[in-house]
Enzyme design. Structure first.
Site, PDB file in Angstrom:
ATOM      1  N   HIS A 135     -12.528  26.557 -14.962  1.00 59.19           N
ATOM      2  CA  HIS A 135     -12.986  27.949 -15.002  1.00 59.19           C
ATOM      3  C   HIS A 135     -14.472  28.018 -15.386  1.00 59.19           C
ATOM      4  CE1 HIS A 135     -12.218  32.346 -15.925  1.00 59.19           C
ATOM      5  NE2 HIS A 135     -13.333  32.145 -16.621  1.00 59.19           N
ATOM      6  N   GLU A 136     -14.836  27.376 -16.484  1.00 58.40           N
ATOM      7  CA  GLU A 136     -16.226  27.444 -16.945  1.00 58.40           C
ATOM      8  C   GLU A 136     -17.161  26.736 -15.964  1.00 58.40           C
ATOM      9  OE1 GLU A 136     -16.877  29.594 -19.060  1.00 58.40           O
ATOM     10  OE2 GLU A 136     -14.861  29.859 -19.859  1.00 58.40           O
ATOM     11  N   HIS A 160     -18.105  29.262 -13.303  1.00 60.57           N
ATOM     12  CA  HIS A 160     -19.206  30.146 -13.717  1.00 60.57           C
ATOM     13  C   HIS A 160     -20.531  29.388 -13.632  1.00 60.57           C
ATOM     14  CE1 HIS A 160     -17.032  33.652 -15.025  1.00 60.57           C
ATOM     15  NE2 HIS A 160     -16.363  33.032 -15.984  1.00 60.57           N
ATOM     16  N   HIS A 199     -21.865  29.019 -10.158  1.00 55.42           N
ATOM     17  CA  HIS A 199     -22.375  30.303  -9.688  1.00 55.42           C
ATOM     18  C   HIS A 199     -23.859  30.427 -10.080  1.00 55.42           C
ATOM     19  CE1 HIS A 199     -21.196  34.893  -9.343  1.00 55.42           C
ATOM     20  NE2 HIS A 199     -21.818  34.467  -8.270  1.00 55.42           N
TER      21      HIS A 199
HETATM   22 ZN    ZN Z   1     -14.655  33.698 -17.098  1.00 52.00          ZN
END
Ligand code: ZN
Length: 682
Positions: free
Chosen positions: A470-471, A474, A477
């Site tokens: 998940h991290e 980010h 991105h």
């Molecule tokens: Zn998040």
């Protein structure tokens, strides 16, 4: 003529926060650097603001106006999070209010607004295209939402509303905290603890000891409350605690003569003020004001979205409730649900999450993740050495484009808990580069994962593995952004879109093919046995309709309150909310149920999640649906991966997220993907 430079004086030391450095001098920054650096950078930012106002191209100037201040603040904030000391915390707390006051004053600055209006009227501005065009529109809209177009009485009223909202929402939050803390239950008869796991019993014993009491003390804090609701056999105690929890911050929670902690009148005031603010700014209601800048755009659209999901979840929701009642052999009250659901889960699945740990040694998981996304997205991740860091455990990596070999950026990874580090997991940006000028990005990811123990490598839970993915999403991105406007780069996207790049990564933690790449037993190298894998998949969809309806209920009540609630028709806002929540509850709610009075997500700050609770489900639909392309064309498909990178990941907020999404999927998001993943599609 310029003065000759003085000879290097070894005694003078340059403040390491003043200059943006890609090799952040973490080994040199001291707490005593913070205040002088931030004061100097704030003064410089004020000066640049004056220059921006008189600039011929104020929009371009605005984009980079606070670059140095942003950098220094993110470095300081970061150090305060991962390597804090009392001196550093004091320095951070001293500068933080000044800095946030400066940032929040910008959209209220009349001179700046006039400069923007002048610029917007020029030929050059009218000819802007692409990201710069969007930046102009977004900037003008942000000024308008801050009240730039109001007449003087309107501006005065807007300020009053904002002050009142800040005060009342703070009071709301204090009432919840105080009434949570005001309640406890001390049991002295050990037989009444039956059902509780040993960890909850020791925690309750320690909580009693801390107060100098005999026996076991239970509170409304989440760990204590959840343990009782899930495991305690005695239904009367569960009922007592459930009722206390769901009447927090109401008239019923008062002790005679005690302080007034009733949040009901505060909710009414907050809703009225938010509605007044929206109308003043030309919006139909608060939901439309808040969503104007988000992917959903309007309250109507958000409502339509959750209503569609509700309809599709409802039948399975009823079935689950019947199945649970049949399993329990009795009618269930709200305080019985979690308890019987846990018994049912254990009976059906017998799944112990701990059994997965040996298959998730951290080093291998991280290596595997770099390999998967290196291949899928066309990048290579390599470790850098000899770089200053804030702790010896921290690593730094570089990301290059595989084909062009272009250096895209670097990131720090800091995975284990320490006493000087805050909890949770997060990603942050330190430097937003300029892809056109070949300036790379710099970011970081942090977690508090299970550290290595007893001479074994760090063995993670499956949830921790999802957290890393998940991290990293980010982070990518940010690092793969190729947006030319700094303000619109990377993760600076709409609130209901920002979790797409992170959540989509978690899907790779559930696919057999990708798991086999990184989930290998730390001693034998074996992949996860099929029986264990199947259990893990089935446990994931257990009571999925209930989980979904619960979230939808909160989203419904949130939108109803911020779109249509009318005091003249429904004077009792708590009863109004209870009637809505009842439709989403697996059991009948008693007449004093007042969950809304403790709903801090909606009312503990001037905006918070107000009118935005639907975003949780919205983002889940986006990630589940976008992942179906990988599902169909291959979880390692380089074609889909490059397409995803080019159309979504690299584009930040340079285009409306709905457009980016359509470019990648060829259509709008389809909620069925979420239903299917949750096992709810017929
Ligand atoms: Zn998040």
């Amino acid at each position: 003529m310029r003065e000759p430079l003085p000879l290097v004086n070894l005694k003078t030391r340059m403040n390491p926060l003043l200059e943006i450095s890609f090799r952040v001098p973490f080994d040199k920054i001291q707490a005593s650097d913070v205040e002088p650096a931030i004061d100097a950078l704030l003064a410089a930012a004020h000066q640049r603001l004056d220059e921006t106002i008189v600039s011929a191209r104020p929009l371009h100037a605005l984009d980079t106006m606070t670059e140095n201040l942003d950098y220094a603040m993110s470095v300081v904030r970061h150090l305060e999070s991962v390597a804090t000391t009392p001196e550093l915390r004091a320095a951070f707390n001293a500068v933080q209010p000044k800095v946030s006051m400066f940032y929040s004053s910008l959209p209220l600055n009349e001179e700046l607004w006039k400069a923007m209006q002048r610029y917007a009227a020029t030929e050059e501005a009218r000819a802007l295209a692409g990201a710069m065009r969007r930046y102009l529109t977004k900037t003008m809209d942000a000024f308008k939402r801050a009240g730039a177009e109001l007449d003087p009485p309107g501006k005065t009223r807007l300020k009053e509303i904002d002050v009142l909202l800040a005060e009342i929402t703070t009071k709301f939050s204090e009432n919840v905290l105080d009434s949570t803390n005001a309640w406890d239950l001390v049991l002295t008869d050990e037989s009444r603890l039956a059902g509780l796991p040993p960890s909850a019993i020791s925690a309750a014993r320690a909580a009693a000891e801390a107060k100098g009491r005999e026996g076991w003390r239970f509170t409304l804090q989440a760990p204590s409350y959840m343990a009782v609701m899930t495991y305690l056999d005695d239904a009367r105690i569960r009922e007592q605690m459930w009722r206390a929890y769901n009447t927090r911050a109401t008239a019923a929670s008062h002790t005679a003569g005690g302080p007034d902690r009733n949040n009901q009148p505060l909710i009414v005031r907050i809703l009225e003020l938010r509605n007044e603010k929206a109308k003043l700014l030309g919006f139909r209601n608060f939901a439309d004001l808040v969503l104007d800048d988000r992917m959903a755009h309007t309250g109507d659209r958000a409502l339509q979205f959750i209503e569609d999901l509700r309809v599709k979840t409802d039948q399975r929701f009823r079935e689950e409730n019947q199945e649970l009642a049949a399993f329990a052999g009795q009618e269930l009250n709200p305080w019985d649900i979690a308890y019987w659901a846990e018994k049912q889960r254990a009976a059906l699945y017998d799944f112990d999450e701990e059994a997965l740990r040996p298959y998730f040694p951290l080093e291998r998981v991280v290596e595997g993740m770099f390999q998967i996304f290196g291949r899928v997205l066309g990048i290579s991740v390599t470790e850098e050495s000899g770089i200053p860091v804030w702790d010896p455990e921290v690593r730094r990596y570089a990301i290059h484009d595989r084909e062009s070999k272009k250096f895209l950026g670097s990131f720090y990874a800091d995975w284990y808990p320490r006493e000087n580090k805050r909890g949770g997991a997060w990603m942050d940006a330190l430097i937003t580069g300029d892809p056109a000028g070949h300036e790379p990005h710099l970011g970081l990811i942090c977690g508090n994962l299970t550290p290595p123990l007893d001479g074994k490598p760090a063995l993670l839970t499956h949830r921790e593995v999802e957290t890393i993915f998940h991290e990293f999403g980010h982070l990518l991105h940010h690092l793969l952004s190729s947006v030319e406007v700094r303000t619109l780069s990377g993760t600076s996207v709409a609130w209901d879109f920002v979790e797409l790049p992170s959540q989509i990564m978690e899907n790779w933690c559930w696919e057999r093919e990708s798991l086999d790449l990184f989930a290998r037993h730390f001693e034998t190298g074996e992949p996860i046995p099929d029986e264990l894998y199947q259990k893990m998949k089935r446990a994931k969809t257990f009571r999925a309709a209930n989980a979904q309806m619960r979230q939808l209920g909160f989203a419904f009540v949130d939108l109803a309150l911020h779109r249509e609630w009318d005091r003249s028709k429904d004077p009792d806002v708590v009863a109004y909310s209870r009637r809505i929540l009842q439709k989403f509850s697996p059991a009948t709610l008693p007449d004093d149920h007042a969950m809304i009075a403790g709903f801090t997500h909606l009312f503990a700050s001037p905006v918070g999640y107000g009118a935005g609770y639907y975003s949780y489900k919205w983002a889940e639909v986006l990630d589940a649906d976008a992942f179906t392309r990988f599902r169909k064309e291959g979880v390692f498909s380089e074609t889909v991966g490059r397409d995803y990178r080019e159309k979504i990941l690299s584009r930040g907020d340079s285009e409306d997220p709905a457009v980016l999404y359509r470019e990648f999927m060829g259509r709008d998001p389809d909620p069925d993907a979420l239903l299917e993943r949750a096992g709810l599609l017929k």
